[in-house]
Scaffold this motif. Structure first.
Motif, PDB file in Angstrom:
ATOM      1  N   GLY A 111       0.797  -1.224   0.000  1.00 33.54           N
ATOM      2  CA  GLY A 111       0.000   0.000   0.000  1.00 33.54           C
ATOM      3  C   GLY A 111       0.827   1.271   0.000  1.00 33.54           C
ATOM      4  N   ILE A 112       2.075   1.179  -0.475  1.00 37.82           N
ATOM      5  CA  ILE A 112       2.941   2.353  -0.542  1.00 37.82           C
ATOM      6  C   ILE A 112       2.943   2.859  -1.987  1.00 37.82           C
ATOM      7  CG2 ILE A 112       5.259   3.243  -0.143  1.00 37.82           C
ATOM      8  CD1 ILE A 112       5.718   0.840   1.718  1.00 37.82           C
ATOM      9  N   PRO A 113       2.597   4.099  -2.239  1.00 36.60           N
ATOM     10  CA  PRO A 113       2.600   4.608  -3.612  1.00 36.60           C
ATOM     11  C   PRO A 113       3.979   4.478  -4.260  1.00 36.60           C
ATOM     12  CG  PRO A 113       1.464   6.131  -2.149  1.00 36.60           C
ATOM     13  CD  PRO A 113       2.129   5.117  -1.272  1.00 36.60           C
ATOM     14  N   TYR A 114       3.979   4.264  -5.558  1.00 36.78           N
ATOM     15  CA  TYR A 114       5.244   4.019  -6.250  1.00 36.78           C
ATOM     16  C   TYR A 114       6.236   5.157  -6.045  1.00 36.78           C
ATOM     17  CZ  TYR A 114       8.796   3.259  -9.726  1.00 36.78           C
ATOM     18  OH  TYR A 114      10.021   3.081 -10.335  1.00 36.78           O
ATOM     19  N   ASN A 161       7.819   8.319 -13.385  1.00 37.39           N
ATOM     20  CA  ASN A 161       8.577   8.839 -12.239  1.00 37.39           C
ATOM     21  C   ASN A 161      10.070   8.628 -12.491  1.00 37.39           C
ATOM     22  OD1 ASN A 161       6.308   9.315 -10.031  1.00 37.39           O
ATOM     23  ND2 ASN A 161       5.844   7.358 -11.036  1.00 37.39           N
ATOM     24  N   ARG A 162      10.502   8.992 -13.663  1.00 34.68           N
ATOM     25  CA  ARG A 162      11.820   8.614 -14.156  1.00 34.68           C
ATOM     26  C   ARG A 162      12.950   9.191 -13.308  1.00 34.68           C
ATOM     27  NH1 ARG A 162      13.282   6.793 -19.400  1.00 34.68           N
ATOM     28  NH2 ARG A 162      15.273   5.710 -19.114  1.00 34.68           N
ATOM     29  N   ARG A 163      13.843   8.325 -12.879  1.00 34.86           N
ATOM     30  CA  ARG A 163      15.096   8.710 -12.234  1.00 34.86           C
ATOM     31  C   ARG A 163      16.197   8.020 -13.027  1.00 34.86           C
ATOM     32  NH1 ARG A 163      14.818  11.314  -7.043  1.00 34.86           N
ATOM     33  NH2 ARG A 163      17.075  11.277  -7.287  1.00 34.86           N
ATOM     34  N   GLU A 164      16.646   8.666 -14.076  1.00 33.73           N
ATOM     35  CA  GLU A 164      17.520   8.012 -15.039  1.00 33.73           C
ATOM     36  C   GLU A 164      18.848   7.580 -14.439  1.00 33.73           C
ATOM     37  OE1 GLU A 164      18.013   9.940 -18.745  1.00 33.73           O
ATOM     38  OE2 GLU A 164      15.875  10.332 -19.029  1.00 33.73           O
ATOM     39  N   GLU A 165      19.357   8.324 -13.476  1.00 29.02           N
ATOM     40  CA  GLU A 165      20.659   7.962 -12.906  1.00 29.02           C
ATOM     41  C   GLU A 165      20.555   6.748 -12.005  1.00 29.02           C
ATOM     42  OE1 GLU A 165      24.319   9.808 -10.217  1.00 29.02           O
ATOM     43  OE2 GLU A 165      22.646  11.095 -10.841  1.00 29.02           O
ATOM     44  N   GLU A 166      19.525   6.705 -11.143  1.00 28.21           N
ATOM     45  CA  GLU A 166      19.461   5.657 -10.129  1.00 28.21           C
ATOM     46  C   GLU A 166      18.614   4.456 -10.531  1.00 28.21           C
ATOM     47  OE1 GLU A 166      19.794   9.727  -8.155  1.00 28.21           O
ATOM     48  OE2 GLU A 166      18.371   8.798  -9.543  1.00 28.21           O
ATOM     49  N   VAL A 167      17.575   4.651 -11.340  1.00 25.74           N
ATOM     50  CA  VAL A 167      16.673   3.555 -11.728  1.00 25.74           C
ATOM     51  C   VAL A 167      16.948   3.268 -13.199  1.00 25.74           C
ATOM     52  CG1 VAL A 167      14.302   2.712 -11.742  1.00 25.74           C
ATOM     53  CG2 VAL A 167      15.004   4.433 -10.052  1.00 25.74           C
ATOM     54  N   ILE A 168      17.727   2.223 -13.450  1.00 25.41           N
ATOM     55  CA  ILE A 168      18.375   2.108 -14.754  1.00 25.41           C
ATOM     56  C   ILE A 168      17.757   1.064 -15.672  1.00 25.41           C
ATOM     57  CG2 ILE A 168      20.598   3.011 -14.030  1.00 25.41           C
ATOM     58  CD1 ILE A 168      21.521   0.182 -13.502  1.00 25.41           C
ATOM     59  N   GLY A 169      16.862   0.225 -15.155  1.00 29.67           N
ATOM     60  CA  GLY A 169      16.316  -0.797 -16.026  1.00 29.67           C
ATOM     61  C   GLY A 169      15.238  -1.607 -15.355  1.00 29.67           C
TER      62      GLY A 169
END
Length: 360
Positions: A111-114, A161-169
């Protein structure tokens, strides 16, 4: 080479970790604390079973799912799990870690929002880099036991919710049985179009080598997690070798512990055969607390159980850098730095020249 000198050497070498699941890293004390806070929905023997190597006394997946369904309740919980994992990895000289997280479970079960969940994990990545000098990167994993529609939904959350540096794939995990890769082609297509890197668990649980082919050719993934059954089809294995596919292997994978005779386990494990087919492999912990393994121990198993020598390990280290989702400038720099460091550590801890000969 003495066991102590080998362990000291393997502890000290620089490492990347490319195949590790956040919920498989939870410290025993943290798990117990979260369980008490939730009113102890899990019996103590279930928790202890999670930390028992070999034949598990309780269903591991039930305990993993309980983290989402009952124990993880706030973004701060995710921050804690991430920070503790990266601290533990850094203590074994893991300098760069790409780790999996299942957003579908977090959103729909916890139940935690993305956005709040992702930001907590990213904050922990930054905190760990500041405190422990480890670079963490997040891979959002499709829950293959959920629907293909849920996989698309998950990818859309990442992109919105793009975080290109930390969330890579993105990747895909949980049980491969009856959930072949082709079910999730739309999610992978969306991710690739948006520039996300991709990987997939395939050829695990004894599932056929054709799942590896599907993941490579239909999903067009950048690398393969596990992939052991590729050895069942040597012609395809040679094709994978020619293509330079990286396989992130797990020495502690439980399927072969369950299905191979104890006296034959190490001799018959596919990992032992993969480099001989020209395949590029890199050892990882997968679920370190669940499997009772550290990064140092995972590398030690490559020597003690599968017979690889130090020159092989140096190659595995290079494979990991080649397969990591880092920029080419960093890759070149780390190749030079880590190679030199590996050689210096070998001279310091294992000066006997005969110890550097290949064990394959």
């Amino acid at each position: 080479m003495t066991p102590a000198s080998l362990d000291a050497f393997l502890h000290a070498i620089p490492k990347v970790e490319l195949h590790c699941h956040l919920f498989g890293t939870v410290r025993h004390a943290t798990f117990s604390e979260l369980n008490r806070r939730a009113g102890s929905p899990l019996a103590q023997d279930e928790i202890e079973g999670f930390y028992t190597r070999g034949e598990k006394p309780v269903g591991v997946l039930r305990v993993l799912r309980a983290l989402d369904a009952q124990l993880v309740r706030s973004p701060d919980d995710l921050h804690r799990l991430t920070y503790e994992y990266l601290q533990d990895a850094a203590s074994h000289n893991v300098r760069y870690a790409e780790f999996f997280w299942n957003p579908t479970g977090t959103v729909h079960a916890s139940g935690i929002p993305y956005r709040a969940a992702q930001e907590a994990i990213v904050r922990a990545i930054h905190d760990a880099q500041r405190d422990w000098r480890i670079t963490g990167r997040l891979i959002a994993a499709i829950d293959r036991e959920a629907s293909p529609e849920a996989a698309v939904e998950m990818v859309d959350w990442v992109l919105a919710n793009r975080r290109e540096e930390e969330v890579i794939g993105i990747g895909i995990d949980y049980r491969e049985v009856d959930r072949p890769p082709e079910l999730f082609i739309e999610a992978y297509q969306r991710a690739r179009r948006a520039g996300l890197k991709t990987t997939a668990h395939a050829g695990e649980f004894g599932m056929p080598w054709t799942n590896v082919r599907t993941a490579l050719d239909l999903l067009q993934v950048d690398r393969i997690d596990h992939g052991y059954t590729v050895v069942d089809q040597p012609d395809f294995a040679r094709e994978c070798a020619d293509r330079g596919v990286l396989f992130t292997v797990v020495p502690t994978n439980s399927y072969y512990l369950r299905t191979l005779a104890p006296e034959r386990w190490a001799m018959d494990h596919p990992i032992r055969r993969m480099p001989g087919l020209g395949l590029r492999i890199h050892p990882n912990t997968d679920d370190p607390t669940l499997h009772k393994v550290t990064p140092t121990q995972a590398w030690a198993m490559m020597v003690r159980d599968f017979g690889f020598g130090l020159s092989d390990l140096r190659g595995f280290m290079r494979n990991g850098l080649d397969g990591a989702w880092i920029d080419d400038d960093r890759r070149r720099a780390w190749h030079a730095q880590w190679g030199a460091e590996f050689d210096q550590l070998r001279e310091r801890h294992l000066p006997d020249p005969s110890s550097s000969s290949s064990g394959t």
